[in-house]
Design an enzyme around this catalytic site. Structure first.
Site, PDB file in Angstrom:
ATOM      1  N   ASP A 162      -5.534  -3.711  -2.889  1.00  0.00           N
ATOM      2  CA  ASP A 162      -4.263  -3.363  -1.746  1.00  0.00           C
ATOM      3  C   ASP A 162      -3.944  -4.617  -0.849  1.00  0.00           C
ATOM      4  O   ASP A 162      -4.597  -5.382  -0.362  1.00  0.00           O
ATOM      5  CB  ASP A 162      -4.954  -2.514  -0.891  1.00  0.00           C
ATOM      6  CG  ASP A 162      -4.224  -1.778   0.103  1.00  0.00           C
ATOM      7  OD1 ASP A 162      -3.073  -2.563   0.803  1.00  0.00           O
ATOM      8  OD2 ASP A 162      -4.388  -0.722   0.454  1.00  0.00           O
ATOM      9  N   SER A 209       1.074  -1.265   0.124  1.00  0.00           N
ATOM     10  CA  SER A 209      -0.171  -0.124   0.043  1.00  0.00           C
ATOM     11  C   SER A 209       0.870   1.211  -0.081  1.00  0.00           C
ATOM     12  O   SER A 209       1.828   1.292  -1.005  1.00  0.00           O
ATOM     13  CB  SER A 209      -0.950   0.070   1.247  1.00  0.00           C
ATOM     14  OG  SER A 209      -2.155   0.680   0.840  1.00  0.00           O
TER      15      SER A 209
END
Length: 282
Positions: A169, A45
């Protein structure tokens, strides 16, 4: 590096956490002060955003990232107000914000470097395959789509179609990607995690806040379990980061405080840590 006693290759593990990623700048400054440098970088991320810039220019990463984070705003990374968010949700049904703002940040800050092969250090971006539910470590090919995939927070950003997969993610399954760093060849780990052991966002008031609140809570538990799985094999230097603050990972108004407090707490920790073999040092 020798003073702290980390066997090489040293892997820097860059955890996710949205705007809390500013804290990793302070951690990098503290590590640089003591000559602790990475041989390989793996990020999830926002950790993949910071990690890519670290892998691009490791010698100047702390200063460079400091400047990047002081240019970062919510409007730039998460563009559009409530009406635009509602319209996007009605139209696309699976996300509130476009990832075009983050893509523009990457285009500017990576200075035209858009392939893993052109980075100075080996780097991996961790995403999750939406079909299999398994983490995916991306280490080659185009750089920007890999980072966008790693940062595609479910419900916040759209999924990224990359290398034949539908990716989200990586924080969903590996927000602190210690096992992926070991798979990349690291023999010791330095964890720069901006969401654990502190940082639980405030009680959610919006859909975006709710998604991030429960995701962060899950990530904290996951980080503990991940480290327990590998600490008997390698030393894990787990930096304390910034003290707990009542802000969400969508709030970019606390960059200075996050950087400085993470620097101070990480410096104090590094001044007193002694690595004597495999284990979790935190």
């Amino acid at each position: 590096m020798d003073e702290i006693g980390l066997p090489g290759p040293v892997g820097f593990v860059m955890g996710g956490g949205g705007s809390l990623g500013a804290a990793q700048v302070g951690m990098l400054r503290a590590l640089a002060d003591r000559g602790v440098r990475p041989d390989v970088v793996v990020g999830t991320s926002v950790g993949s955003v910071n990690g890519a810039l670290l892998a691009l220019d490791p010698g100047n990463a702390a200063g460079r990232l400091d400047a990047v984070w002081h240019r970062m705003t919510r409007a730039k990374v998460f563009p559009g107000g409530p009406i635009a968010q509602l319209s996007r949700l009605r139209k696309h049904r699976n996300h509130l914000f476009p990832n075009t703002g983050l893509a523009e940040v990457l285009a500017t800050e990576l200075a035209g470097v858009d392939d893993f092969a052109h980075l100075t250090l080996p780097f991996g971006a961790v995403a999750v395959d939406a079909v299999t539910g398994q983490p995916v470590l991306i280490t080659e090919g185009p750089l920007t789509p890999a980072i966008l995939a790693s940062a595609a927070i479910p419900g916040i950003y759209p999924p990224v179609h990359h290398q034949g997969r539908v990716l989200y993610d990586g924080g969903v399954v590996a927000n602190v990607p210690v096992r992926q760093a070991l798979a990349a060849g690291a023999k010791s780990l330095v964890v720069l995690d901006c969401a654990f052991p502190g940082h639980l966002p405030r009680v959610p008031e919006t859909l975006a806040d709710a998604v991030l609140f429960w995701a962060t809570l899950s990530m904290r538990t996951q980080a503990t379990l991940e480290c327990e799985l590998v600490a008997d094999r390698v030393p894990i230097l787990y930096l304390p980061g910034a003290p707990v603050r009542n802000l969400t990972p969508l709030d970019f108004g606390h960059t200075d405080v996050l950087i400085e407090s993470a620097y101070l707490s990480s410096s104090k920790f590094l001044d007193n840590v002694q690595v004597t073999g495999p284990g979790l040092y935190t």
